[in-house]
Design a protein around this motif. Structure first.
Motif, PDB file in Angstrom:
ATOM      1  N   PHE A 236       4.046   6.249  -7.095  1.00 25.78           N
ATOM      2  CA  PHE A 236       3.787   5.706  -5.764  1.00 25.78           C
ATOM      3  C   PHE A 236       3.590   4.199  -5.875  1.00 25.78           C
ATOM      4  CE2 PHE A 236       1.205   9.850  -4.995  1.00 25.78           C
ATOM      5  CZ  PHE A 236       2.370  10.599  -4.965  1.00 25.78           C
ATOM      6  N   ILE A 237       4.227   3.443  -4.975  1.00 28.65           N
ATOM      7  CA  ILE A 237       3.932   2.021  -4.838  1.00 28.65           C
ATOM      8  C   ILE A 237       2.839   1.898  -3.782  1.00 28.65           C
ATOM      9  CG2 ILE A 237       4.818  -0.273  -4.291  1.00 28.65           C
ATOM     10  CD1 ILE A 237       6.132   0.966  -6.747  1.00 28.65           C
ATOM     11  N   VAL A 238       1.705   1.310  -4.144  1.00 28.13           N
ATOM     12  CA  VAL A 238       0.578   1.186  -3.216  1.00 28.13           C
ATOM     13  C   VAL A 238       0.231  -0.291  -3.075  1.00 28.13           C
ATOM     14  CG1 VAL A 238      -1.759   1.931  -2.662  1.00 28.13           C
ATOM     15  CG2 VAL A 238      -0.280   3.413  -4.035  1.00 28.13           C
ATOM     16  N   THR A 239       0.284  -0.799  -1.858  1.00 25.94           N
ATOM     17  CA  THR A 239       0.038  -2.225  -1.647  1.00 25.94           C
ATOM     18  C   THR A 239      -1.400  -2.459  -1.201  1.00 25.94           C
ATOM     19  OG1 THR A 239       0.632  -2.251   0.712  1.00 25.94           O
ATOM     20  CG2 THR A 239       2.425  -2.466  -0.879  1.00 25.94           C
TER      21      THR A 239
ATOM     22  N   ILE B  48       0.339   5.424 -10.031  1.00 26.47           N
ATOM     23  CA  ILE B  48       0.285   4.418  -8.982  1.00 26.47           C
ATOM     24  C   ILE B  48       0.671   3.049  -9.539  1.00 26.47           C
ATOM     25  CG2 ILE B  48      -1.340   3.014  -7.638  1.00 26.47           C
ATOM     26  CD1 ILE B  48      -2.719   5.511  -6.759  1.00 26.47           C
ATOM     27  N   ILE B  49       1.528   2.356  -8.792  1.00 26.35           N
ATOM     28  CA  ILE B  49       1.800   0.944  -9.068  1.00 26.35           C
ATOM     29  C   ILE B  49       1.050   0.169  -7.983  1.00 26.35           C
ATOM     30  CG2 ILE B  49       3.537  -0.834  -9.397  1.00 26.35           C
ATOM     31  CD1 ILE B  49       3.690   1.545 -11.371  1.00 26.35           C
ATOM     32  N   LEU B  50      -0.046  -0.459  -8.358  1.00 27.47           N
ATOM     33  CA  LEU B  50      -0.887  -1.181  -7.409  1.00 27.47           C
ATOM     34  C   LEU B  50      -0.354  -2.601  -7.268  1.00 27.47           C
ATOM     35  CD1 LEU B  50      -3.447  -0.807  -5.680  1.00 27.47           C
ATOM     36  CD2 LEU B  50      -4.767  -1.696  -7.616  1.00 27.47           C
ATOM     37  N   PHE B  51       0.122  -2.917  -6.063  1.00 29.41           N
ATOM     38  CA  PHE B  51       0.807  -4.196  -5.835  1.00 29.41           C
ATOM     39  C   PHE B  51       0.034  -5.080  -4.866  1.00 29.41           C
ATOM     40  CE2 PHE B  51       3.819  -6.565  -3.065  1.00 29.41           C
ATOM     41  CZ  PHE B  51       4.178  -7.543  -3.982  1.00 29.41           C
ATOM     42  N   ASN B  52      -0.078  -6.348  -5.246  1.00 24.22           N
ATOM     43  CA  ASN B  52      -0.695  -7.344  -4.371  1.00 24.22           C
ATOM     44  C   ASN B  52       0.217  -8.557  -4.274  1.00 24.22           C
ATOM     45  OD1 ASN B  52      -2.605 -10.093  -4.683  1.00 24.22           O
ATOM     46  ND2 ASN B  52      -3.111  -8.747  -2.977  1.00 24.22           N
ATOM     47  N   SER B  53       0.545  -8.918  -3.037  1.00 26.88           N
ATOM     48  CA  SER B  53       1.321 -10.131  -2.806  1.00 26.88           C
ATOM     49  C   SER B  53       0.329 -11.258  -2.538  1.00 26.88           C
ATOM     50  CB  SER B  53       2.252  -9.945  -1.605  1.00 26.88           C
ATOM     51  OG  SER B  53       2.968 -11.125  -1.346  1.00 26.88           O
ATOM     52  N   PHE B  54       0.102 -12.064  -3.559  1.00 24.05           N
ATOM     53  CA  PHE B  54      -0.932 -13.092  -3.469  1.00 24.05           C
ATOM     54  C   PHE B  54      -0.461 -14.278  -2.636  1.00 24.05           C
ATOM     55  CE2 PHE B  54      -2.918 -16.961  -5.355  1.00 24.05           C
ATOM     56  CZ  PHE B  54      -4.207 -16.727  -4.891  1.00 24.05           C
TER      57      PHE B  54
ATOM     58  N   GLU C 149       8.948   7.018  -5.393  1.00 25.36           N
ATOM     59  CA  GLU C 149       9.405   7.916  -4.328  1.00 25.36           C
ATOM     60  C   GLU C 149       8.839   7.564  -2.964  1.00 25.36           C
ATOM     61  OE1 GLU C 149       7.002  11.894  -4.083  1.00 25.36           O
ATOM     62  OE2 GLU C 149       7.554  11.576  -6.184  1.00 25.36           O
ATOM     63  N   ILE C 150       7.806   6.705  -2.929  1.00 23.47           N
ATOM     64  CA  ILE C 150       7.201   6.377  -1.644  1.00 23.47           C
ATOM     65  C   ILE C 150       6.382   5.098  -1.756  1.00 23.47           C
ATOM     66  CG2 ILE C 150       5.028   7.642  -2.008  1.00 23.47           C
ATOM     67  CD1 ILE C 150       5.273   8.602   0.929  1.00 23.47           C
TER      68      ILE C 150
ATOM     69  N   PHE D  65      13.613   3.250   2.715  1.00 24.21           N
ATOM     70  CA  PHE D  65      12.782   3.980   1.770  1.00 24.21           C
ATOM     71  C   PHE D  65      11.562   4.516   2.498  1.00 24.21           C
ATOM     72  CE2 PHE D  65      10.340   4.569  -2.113  1.00 24.21           C
ATOM     73  CZ  PHE D  65      11.337   4.977  -2.991  1.00 24.21           C
ATOM     74  N   PRO D  66      11.048   5.708   2.135  1.00 27.89           N
ATOM     75  CA  PRO D  66       9.890   6.270   2.834  1.00 27.89           C
ATOM     76  C   PRO D  66       8.646   5.390   2.708  1.00 27.89           C
ATOM     77  CG  PRO D  66      10.989   7.953   1.528  1.00 27.89           C
ATOM     78  CD  PRO D  66      11.593   6.646   1.122  1.00 27.89           C
ATOM     79  N   VAL D  67       7.984   5.172   3.826  1.00 23.96           N
ATOM     80  CA  VAL D  67       6.738   4.406   3.862  1.00 23.96           C
ATOM     81  C   VAL D  67       5.674   5.258   4.547  1.00 23.96           C
ATOM     82  CG1 VAL D  67       5.555   2.346   4.734  1.00 23.96           C
ATOM     83  CG2 VAL D  67       7.941   2.178   3.962  1.00 23.96           C
TER      84      VAL D  67
END
Length: 271
Positions: free
Chosen positions: A4-7, A32-38, A103-104, A132-134
């Motif tokens: 899962f990509i989690v922002t 989980i891929i924990l993503f932050n757009s700084f 996948e999401i 892509f599913p969100v």
């Protein structure tokens, strides 16, 4: 392993979605891929900063993200990787989806406001742009097994087999029931019963429990929200319609409008 990509931007809304995703990941054995757009603070972006000062801010933000990942791994027993970037959110999320074969994408759902309706937000923009599913998660909603799915569709545009297969897969994995809900300004009887959406549903979804409900109304968003109150689903599924720039000024996406102010997660599955 499922990914899962989690922002997160560390706001209450985003962090609630992170907790939701972590709980789900622990149940589904997912990573989980924990993503932050700084983004640089406003006061910093309005001043001339040295490369060293900017890098120090980026490092501080990355350290905060690392601490959050460690906390999730300790509390939920899941695998968490971090990603941080100064680049555009939409582009970076697309890159991460491909890189990790995710996948999401799971994000927080903003509260309803006039500004959100007119301009949207990061979540609604991703829903419109990503193929892509969100999953948009409202503030205060915690993860629970999916037992009821409300699929809000527009039968006049057709019900795609690809979408039905995806929804059926979700329902089967949770042993959930589905309500296929359609709102039209005018309900038109079809002479050929074989062409009726319910006939296609019967053929494609014979292995799961489902219901088909059709309502005549010109207040589509209102009717969907009323049905959410009545049916009490664990997740609402919609397929976003994509418009060109000028058309989007008049025809705001129903999915985008729904992705703000709900009290139930909204799963957007693109065609």
């Amino acid at each position: 392993m499922r990914t899962f990509i989690v922002t997160t931007d560390f706001s209450d809304i985003a962090e609630n979605a992170v907790e939701y995703a972590a709980t789900g990941a622990s149940i589904m054995d997912a990573k989980i891929i924990l993503f932050n757009s700084f983004k640089l603070p406003l006061h910093a972006s309005n001043t001339i900063l040295s490369v060293e000062n900017v890098q120090a801010m980026v490092n501080k933000n990355k350290l905060k993200l690392e601490d959050r990942a460690k906390d999730l791994m300790k509390r939920y027993g899941i695998e968490v990787e971090i990603e941080s970037s100064l680049l555009n959110v939409e582009d970076e999320v697309e890159r991460l989806i491909e890189q990790y074969n995710a996948e999401i994408v799971i994000m927080g759902m903003a509260q309803r406001s006039l500004e959100q309706d007119l301009l949207g937000n990061t979540t609604t923009n991703l829903i419109q742009k990503l193929k892509f599913p969100v999953l948009a998660v409202p503030l205060g909603v915690t993860f629970k097994p999916v037992k009821r799915i409300l699929y809000a569709c527009d039968v006049m545009r057709g019900i795609q087999k690809k979408i039905l297969d995806r929804i059926k897969e979700i329902a089967q994995s949770w042993n959930a029931e589905i309500e296929v809900f359609n709102v039209q300004e005018k309900v038109t009887a079809l002479q050929d019963e074989a062409l009726h959406p319910s006939s296609m549903l019967k053929e494609e979804m014979d292995s799961i429990q489902y219901f088909y409900k059709n309502v005549a109304s010109n207040a589509i968003i209102k009717e969907i929200k009323n049905e959410i109150v009545t049916y009490q689903p664990d997740v609402v599924i919609m397929v976003p319609n994509r418009y060109g720039f000028w058309a989007s000024i008049v025809h705001r996406s129903k999915t985008r409008m729904m992705a703000a102010g709900l009290d139930v997660p909204l799963l957007s599955i693109p065609l």
